[in-house]
Design a protein around this motif. Structure first.
Motif, PDB file in Angstrom:
ATOM      1  N   THR A  40       0.837  -1.202   0.000  1.00 55.86           N
ATOM      2  CA  THR A  40       0.000   0.000   0.000  1.00 55.86           C
ATOM      3  C   THR A  40       0.872   1.252   0.000  1.00 55.86           C
ATOM      4  O   THR A  40       0.607   2.195  -0.749  1.00 55.86           O
ATOM      5  CB  THR A  40      -0.934  -0.003   1.223  1.00 55.86           C
ATOM      6  OG1 THR A  40      -1.762  -1.169   1.151  1.00 55.86           O
ATOM      7  CG2 THR A  40      -1.799   1.241   1.265  1.00 55.86           C
ATOM      8  N   ARG A  41       1.908   1.262   0.807  1.00 52.63           N
ATOM      9  CA  ARG A  41       2.823   2.410   0.871  1.00 52.63           C
ATOM     10  C   ARG A  41       3.511   2.605  -0.475  1.00 52.63           C
ATOM     11  O   ARG A  41       3.641   3.723  -0.975  1.00 52.63           O
ATOM     12  CB  ARG A  41       3.847   2.183   1.981  1.00 52.63           C
ATOM     13  CG  ARG A  41       4.989   3.170   2.014  1.00 52.63           C
ATOM     14  CD  ARG A  41       4.531   4.523   2.539  1.00 52.63           C
ATOM     15  NE  ARG A  41       5.524   5.539   2.422  1.00 52.63           N
ATOM     16  CZ  ARG A  41       6.346   5.895   3.388  1.00 52.63           C
ATOM     17  NH1 ARG A  41       6.304   5.310   4.553  1.00 52.63           N
ATOM     18  NH2 ARG A  41       7.216   6.853   3.185  1.00 52.63           N
ATOM     19  N   PHE A  42       3.955   1.510  -1.082  1.00 52.38           N
ATOM     20  CA  PHE A  42       4.624   1.584  -2.375  1.00 52.38           C
ATOM     21  C   PHE A  42       3.698   2.170  -3.437  1.00 52.38           C
ATOM     22  O   PHE A  42       4.095   3.053  -4.205  1.00 52.38           O
ATOM     23  CB  PHE A  42       5.110   0.194  -2.793  1.00 52.38           C
ATOM     24  CG  PHE A  42       5.693   0.155  -4.168  1.00 52.38           C
ATOM     25  CD1 PHE A  42       6.983   0.618  -4.402  1.00 52.38           C
ATOM     26  CD2 PHE A  42       4.972  -0.332  -5.244  1.00 52.38           C
ATOM     27  CE1 PHE A  42       7.525   0.592  -5.677  1.00 52.38           C
ATOM     28  CE2 PHE A  42       5.501  -0.357  -6.519  1.00 52.38           C
ATOM     29  CZ  PHE A  42       6.784   0.108  -6.729  1.00 52.38           C
ATOM     30  N   ALA A  43       2.459   1.677  -3.491  1.00 50.10           N
ATOM     31  CA  ALA A  43       1.494   2.171  -4.487  1.00 50.10           C
ATOM     32  C   ALA A  43       1.235   3.660  -4.280  1.00 50.10           C
ATOM     33  O   ALA A  43       1.176   4.429  -5.248  1.00 50.10           O
ATOM     34  CB  ALA A  43       0.196   1.385  -4.406  1.00 50.10           C
ATOM     35  N   SER A  44       1.110   4.074  -3.048  1.00 42.90           N
ATOM     36  CA  SER A  44       0.891   5.492  -2.747  1.00 42.90           C
ATOM     37  C   SER A  44       2.099   6.337  -3.168  1.00 42.90           C
ATOM     38  O   SER A  44       1.944   7.392  -3.788  1.00 42.90           O
ATOM     39  CB  SER A  44       0.619   5.660  -1.252  1.00 42.90           C
ATOM     40  OG  SER A  44       0.529   7.023  -0.916  1.00 42.90           O
ATOM     41  N   ASP A  45       3.301   5.853  -2.834  1.00 45.97           N
ATOM     42  CA  ASP A  45       4.519   6.573  -3.222  1.00 45.97           C
ATOM     43  C   ASP A  45       4.655   6.657  -4.735  1.00 45.97           C
ATOM     44  O   ASP A  45       5.050   7.687  -5.286  1.00 45.97           O
ATOM     45  CB  ASP A  45       5.760   5.895  -2.632  1.00 45.97           C
ATOM     46  CG  ASP A  45       5.928   6.139  -1.146  1.00 45.97           C
ATOM     47  OD1 ASP A  45       5.200   6.992  -0.587  1.00 45.97           O
ATOM     48  OD2 ASP A  45       6.786   5.462  -0.536  1.00 45.97           O
ATOM     49  N   ASP A  57       0.111  -4.525  -8.778  1.00 41.72           N
ATOM     50  CA  ASP A  57      -0.499  -4.195 -10.072  1.00 41.72           C
ATOM     51  C   ASP A  57      -2.013  -4.057  -9.948  1.00 41.72           C
ATOM     52  O   ASP A  57      -2.616  -3.189 -10.580  1.00 41.72           O
ATOM     53  CB  ASP A  57      -0.151  -5.264 -11.110  1.00 41.72           C
ATOM     54  CG  ASP A  57      -0.666  -4.914 -12.491  1.00 41.72           C
ATOM     55  OD1 ASP A  57      -0.484  -3.757 -12.920  1.00 41.72           O
ATOM     56  OD2 ASP A  57      -1.267  -5.785 -13.139  1.00 41.72           O
ATOM     57  N   THR A  58      -2.629  -4.880  -9.131  1.00 41.74           N
ATOM     58  CA  THR A  58      -4.078  -4.810  -8.925  1.00 41.74           C
ATOM     59  C   THR A  58      -4.489  -3.454  -8.351  1.00 41.74           C
ATOM     60  O   THR A  58      -5.581  -2.967  -8.612  1.00 41.74           O
ATOM     61  CB  THR A  58      -4.531  -5.949  -7.985  1.00 41.74           C
ATOM     62  OG1 THR A  58      -4.127  -7.188  -8.567  1.00 41.74           O
ATOM     63  CG2 THR A  58      -6.027  -5.952  -7.795  1.00 41.74           C
ATOM     64  N   ARG A  59      -3.618  -2.828  -7.603  1.00 37.14           N
ATOM     65  CA  ARG A  59      -3.910  -1.510  -7.028  1.00 37.14           C
ATOM     66  C   ARG A  59      -3.914  -0.410  -8.093  1.00 37.14           C
ATOM     67  O   ARG A  59      -4.421   0.678  -7.863  1.00 37.14           O
ATOM     68  CB  ARG A  59      -2.907  -1.183  -5.934  1.00 37.14           C
ATOM     69  CG  ARG A  59      -3.000  -2.137  -4.761  1.00 37.14           C
ATOM     70  CD  ARG A  59      -1.775  -2.065  -3.868  1.00 37.14           C
ATOM     71  NE  ARG A  59      -1.766  -3.154  -2.934  1.00 37.14           N
ATOM     72  CZ  ARG A  59      -2.230  -3.090  -1.699  1.00 37.14           C
ATOM     73  NH1 ARG A  59      -2.733  -1.962  -1.254  1.00 37.14           N
ATOM     74  NH2 ARG A  59      -2.191  -4.130  -0.911  1.00 37.14           N
ATOM     75  N   PHE A  60      -3.308  -0.689  -9.246  1.00 40.60           N
ATOM     76  CA  PHE A  60      -3.256   0.296 -10.328  1.00 40.60           C
ATOM     77  C   PHE A  60      -4.228  -0.015 -11.460  1.00 40.60           C
ATOM     78  O   PHE A  60      -4.839   0.873 -12.013  1.00 40.60           O
ATOM     79  CB  PHE A  60      -1.840   0.399 -10.903  1.00 40.60           C
ATOM     80  CG  PHE A  60      -0.872   1.021  -9.946  1.00 40.60           C
ATOM     81  CD1 PHE A  60      -0.898   2.382  -9.700  1.00 40.60           C
ATOM     82  CD2 PHE A  60       0.041   0.246  -9.264  1.00 40.60           C
ATOM     83  CE1 PHE A  60      -0.026   2.951  -8.807  1.00 40.60           C
ATOM     84  CE2 PHE A  60       0.918   0.807  -8.372  1.00 40.60           C
ATOM     85  CZ  PHE A  60       0.883   2.158  -8.134  1.00 40.60           C
ATOM     86  N   ASP A  61      -4.276  -1.283 -11.864  1.00 40.07           N
ATOM     87  CA  ASP A  61      -5.146  -1.607 -12.992  1.00 40.07           C
ATOM     88  C   ASP A  61      -5.656  -3.043 -12.911  1.00 40.07           C
ATOM     89  O   ASP A  61      -6.340  -3.384 -11.965  1.00 40.07           O
ATOM     90  CB  ASP A  61      -4.470  -1.293 -14.336  1.00 40.07           C
ATOM     91  CG  ASP A  61      -3.044  -1.786 -14.441  1.00 40.07           C
ATOM     92  OD1 ASP A  61      -2.186  -1.010 -14.824  1.00 40.07           O
ATOM     93  OD2 ASP A  61      -2.784  -2.953 -14.136  1.00 40.07           O
ATOM     94  N   ASN A  62      -5.282  -3.876 -13.848  1.00 37.90           N
ATOM     95  CA  ASN A  62      -5.955  -5.153 -14.064  1.00 37.90           C
ATOM     96  C   ASN A  62      -5.326  -6.367 -13.389  1.00 37.90           C
ATOM     97  O   ASN A  62      -5.808  -7.473 -13.550  1.00 37.90           O
ATOM     98  CB  ASN A  62      -6.053  -5.417 -15.569  1.00 37.90           C
ATOM     99  CG  ASN A  62      -4.689  -5.406 -16.231  1.00 37.90           C
ATOM    100  OD1 ASN A  62      -3.657  -5.363 -15.573  1.00 37.90           O
ATOM    101  ND2 ASN A  62      -4.695  -5.444 -17.552  1.00 37.90           N
ATOM    102  N   GLY A  63      -4.222  -6.218 -12.681  1.00 41.80           N
ATOM    103  CA  GLY A  63      -3.578  -7.348 -12.035  1.00 41.80           C
ATOM    104  C   GLY A  63      -2.782  -8.239 -12.971  1.00 41.80           C
ATOM    105  O   GLY A  63      -2.321  -9.304 -12.584  1.00 41.80           O
ATOM    106  N   ILE A  64      -2.618  -7.792 -14.214  1.00 35.61           N
ATOM    107  CA  ILE A  64      -1.820  -8.539 -15.194  1.00 35.61           C
ATOM    108  C   ILE A  64      -0.553  -7.736 -15.442  1.00 35.61           C
ATOM    109  O   ILE A  64      -0.608  -6.611 -15.948  1.00 35.61           O
ATOM    110  CB  ILE A  64      -2.601  -8.763 -16.502  1.00 35.61           C
ATOM    111  CG1 ILE A  64      -3.883  -9.532 -16.203  1.00 35.61           C
ATOM    112  CG2 ILE A  64      -1.739  -9.504 -17.519  1.00 35.61           C
ATOM    113  CD1 ILE A  64      -4.835  -9.608 -17.376  1.00 35.61           C
ATOM    114  N   LEU A  65       0.586  -8.302 -15.089  1.00 31.75           N
ATOM    115  CA  LEU A  65       1.852  -7.568 -15.149  1.00 31.75           C
ATOM    116  C   LEU A  65       2.346  -7.298 -16.568  1.00 31.75           C
ATOM    117  O   LEU A  65       3.267  -6.508 -16.752  1.00 31.75           O
ATOM    118  CB  LEU A  65       2.926  -8.320 -14.359  1.00 31.75           C
ATOM    119  CG  LEU A  65       2.721  -8.323 -12.851  1.00 31.75           C
ATOM    120  CD1 LEU A  65       3.647  -9.325 -12.177  1.00 31.75           C
ATOM    121  CD2 LEU A  65       2.948  -6.928 -12.288  1.00 31.75           C
ATOM    122  N   ALA A  66       1.743  -7.913 -17.561  1.00 33.28           N
ATOM    123  CA  ALA A  66       2.171  -7.703 -18.947  1.00 33.28           C
ATOM    124  C   ALA A  66       1.454  -6.530 -19.603  1.00 33.28           C
ATOM    125  O   ALA A  66       1.873  -6.068 -20.666  1.00 33.28           O
ATOM    126  CB  ALA A  66       1.940  -8.963 -19.766  1.00 33.28           C
TER     127      ALA A  66
END
Length: 161
Positions: free
Chosen positions: A44-49, A134-143
């Motif tokens: 969570t901290r990483f996604a926020s940063d 990745d799920t915190r940003f979009d679709n959970g697919i790293l590609a």
């Protein structure tokens, strides 16, 4: 007949071993939950940063009509000190990687990204953990999507495709 009224004032070895065994069992149960919750907090901290620093680069581009030049890992891009004030760009981030700013970033599949925050790690990262991020940003697919895996030690957040 005289009865001895001597009281017992110490624990026996068996009693101590039982207490130790119970404490070990509790630790075995609690430790994985603790590690999971610590990882979730770090993610969570990483996604926020990552959102914060990406916003700083977008603000720089909006005010200067261009992105700053690329830098090496941990180096603050020229002109970004004001935008990244208080942000720990030169420190190791919460999941153990280093921040890196890249323009015209060439991905492993031959794609070119105009601007990206790249995160490099000294070791291979756990795919499950990075998928959670990745799920915190979009679709959970790293590609695909805004947050992508370049290789097992490098990930990027695309600021501008």
């Amino acid at each position: 007949m005289k009865k001895s009224t001597r009281s017992r004032s110490a624990f026996t070895l068996v009693e101590i071993m039982i207490v130790v065994a119970i404490l070990v069992d509790l630790a075995v149960i609690a430790l994985p939950a603790f590690i999971r919750s610590r990882n979730m907090a770090q993610n969570t901290r990483f996604a926020s940063d990552l959102r914060t620093c990406a916003g700083a680069f977008e603000m720089y581009a909006a005010e200067n009509n261009k992105y700053p030049a690329s830098t090496s890992a941990g180096q603050v891009p020229a002109g970004m000190n004001v935008y990244l004030r208080g942000f720990p760009w030169t420190d190791t981030n919460s999941v153990g990687g280093s921040w890196l700013w890249q323009t015209q970033y060439h991905g492993a599949n031959g794609s070119i990204t105009t601007a990206a925050v790249v995160i490099t790690f000294p070791h291979d990262m756990d795919e499950v953990r990075m998928t959670d991020i990745d799920t915190r940003f979009d679709n959970g697919i790293l590609a695909t999507g805004a947050f992508r895996e370049v290789d097992t030690k490098t990930y990027m957040y695309i600021v501008e495709p």
